[in-house]
Every structure is written in C-alpha cells, then in structure tokens.
Motif scaffolding. Sequence first.
Motif, PDB file in Angstrom:
ATOM      1  N   ILE A  94      16.986   0.247   2.780  1.00 35.14           N
ATOM      2  CA  ILE A  94      16.381  -1.080   2.942  1.00 35.14           C
ATOM      3  C   ILE A  94      16.297  -1.829   1.612  1.00 35.14           C
ATOM      4  CG2 ILE A  94      15.043  -0.506   4.981  1.00 35.14           C
ATOM      5  CD1 ILE A  94      12.630  -0.147   3.210  1.00 35.14           C
ATOM      6  N   PHE A  95      16.318  -1.100   0.515  1.00 37.04           N
ATOM      7  CA  PHE A  95      16.304  -1.772  -0.791  1.00 37.04           C
ATOM      8  C   PHE A  95      17.620  -2.473  -1.069  1.00 37.04           C
ATOM      9  CE2 PHE A  95      13.145   1.645  -2.055  1.00 37.04           C
ATOM     10  CZ  PHE A  95      12.058   0.786  -2.011  1.00 37.04           C
ATOM     11  N   TYR A  96      18.683  -2.019  -0.455  1.00 32.91           N
ATOM     12  CA  TYR A  96      20.019  -2.529  -0.781  1.00 32.91           C
ATOM     13  C   TYR A  96      20.570  -3.510   0.245  1.00 32.91           C
ATOM     14  CZ  TYR A  96      19.310   1.596  -3.582  1.00 32.91           C
ATOM     15  OH  TYR A  96      18.758   2.515  -4.412  1.00 32.91           O
ATOM     16  N   GLU A  97      19.775  -3.848   1.254  1.00 31.75           N
ATOM     17  CA  GLU A  97      20.223  -4.799   2.278  1.00 31.75           C
ATOM     18  C   GLU A  97      20.064  -6.223   1.787  1.00 31.75           C
ATOM     19  OE1 GLU A  97      17.889  -3.787   5.685  1.00 31.75           O
ATOM     20  OE2 GLU A  97      19.224  -2.153   6.199  1.00 31.75           O
ATOM     21  N   ARG A 104      10.760   5.488   7.992  1.00 32.38           N
ATOM     22  CA  ARG A 104      11.370   4.847   9.156  1.00 32.38           C
ATOM     23  C   ARG A 104      12.751   4.277   8.842  1.00 32.38           C
ATOM     24  NH1 ARG A 104       7.490   1.017  10.516  1.00 32.38           N
ATOM     25  NH2 ARG A 104       8.565  -0.420   9.148  1.00 32.38           N
ATOM     26  N   GLU A 105      12.885   3.603   7.693  1.00 35.59           N
ATOM     27  CA  GLU A 105      14.120   2.887   7.359  1.00 35.59           C
ATOM     28  C   GLU A 105      14.994   3.610   6.336  1.00 35.59           C
ATOM     29  OE1 GLU A 105      14.907   0.038   8.897  1.00 35.59           O
ATOM     30  OE2 GLU A 105      13.003  -0.022   9.978  1.00 35.59           O
ATOM     31  N   GLY A 106      14.403   4.425   5.483  1.00 31.83           N
ATOM     32  CA  GLY A 106      15.144   5.070   4.414  1.00 31.83           C
ATOM     33  C   GLY A 106      15.302   4.145   3.215  1.00 31.83           C
ATOM     34  N   GLU A 131       0.844  -1.185   0.000  1.00 34.24           N
ATOM     35  CA  GLU A 131       0.000   0.000   0.000  1.00 34.24           C
ATOM     36  C   GLU A 131       0.886   1.243   0.000  1.00 34.24           C
ATOM     37  OE1 GLU A 131      -2.936   0.077   3.083  1.00 34.24           O
ATOM     38  OE2 GLU A 131      -3.388  -2.039   2.792  1.00 34.24           O
ATOM     39  N   ALA A 132       0.439   2.287  -0.668  1.00 33.01           N
ATOM     40  CA  ALA A 132       1.231   3.512  -0.785  1.00 33.01           C
ATOM     41  C   ALA A 132       1.542   4.108   0.581  1.00 33.01           C
ATOM     42  CB  ALA A 132       0.497   4.528  -1.655  1.00 33.01           C
ATOM     43  N   ASN A 133       0.570   4.105   1.481  1.00 31.25           N
ATOM     44  CA  ASN A 133       0.812   4.666   2.818  1.00 31.25           C
ATOM     45  C   ASN A 133       1.822   3.833   3.593  1.00 31.25           C
ATOM     46  OD1 ASN A 133      -0.980   6.743   2.383  1.00 31.25           O
ATOM     47  ND2 ASN A 133      -2.707   5.642   3.265  1.00 31.25           N
ATOM     48  N   LYS A 134       1.764   2.520   3.449  1.00 33.46           N
ATOM     49  CA  LYS A 134       2.724   1.636   4.121  1.00 33.46           C
ATOM     50  C   LYS A 134       4.125   1.867   3.559  1.00 33.46           C
ATOM     51  CE  LYS A 134       3.982  -2.012   6.527  1.00 33.46           C
ATOM     52  NZ  LYS A 134       3.935  -2.161   7.947  1.00 33.46           N
ATOM     53  N   LEU A 135       4.237   2.055   2.236  1.00 33.96           N
ATOM     54  CA  LEU A 135       5.535   2.334   1.614  1.00 33.96           C
ATOM     55  C   LEU A 135       6.121   3.631   2.168  1.00 33.96           C
ATOM     56  CD1 LEU A 135       7.734   1.686  -0.491  1.00 33.96           C
ATOM     57  CD2 LEU A 135       6.372   2.976  -2.138  1.00 33.96           C
TER      58      LEU A 135
END
Length: 80
Positions: free
Chosen positions: A77-80, A72-74, A62-66
């Motif tokens: 998190i995509f690169y972990e 929160r994480e920045g 969901e857009a709001n969850k994203l």
Amino acid sequence: MPDEAIELLKSINKNLEELNKKEDTPRLIYAKELSEKYPINRNTAIQFCKKYGIKFGGYCIEANKLKEVLQREGEKIFYE
C-alpha cells in the motif's frame, strides 16, 4: 511562591508518568517516523496518514491502526 510552583510541576510530572504507563493510551506514529522506518519518502508517508490516520500536531496514525492496515493490505500500500 517558588515552592508552590515546584510542587505543582512535580504533580504534573507524576501525572504525565502515570499516563505514559497506561496501556490504553494510543501510541501515535507520525509520517516522519514512517518515512524513516519504511523505504518511502515523506510525501508518501503523509498521503498514507491522510488516508488511514488523523491530523494531530501533524499527520499520524495510531500504532494499532497501522498494524491492522499492514496486516490487511501488506506493505504494497505504500507503493500504490
């Protein structure tokens, strides 16, 4: 009979337009959209959606969850 079908389709279209106007309807962002918007591959986007999102016709979030997760994480998190 064809007139009844046309009226039914118009009614369905009107109802769908009303649903799209409601602001409380969640906007879903699919893994494909994430991979196009951010510099990540589709597999990473799918893993992200599996972790934080849902499976609804494909993995999505969901857009709001994203927004919440990114705040929160920045983007790291995509690169972990």
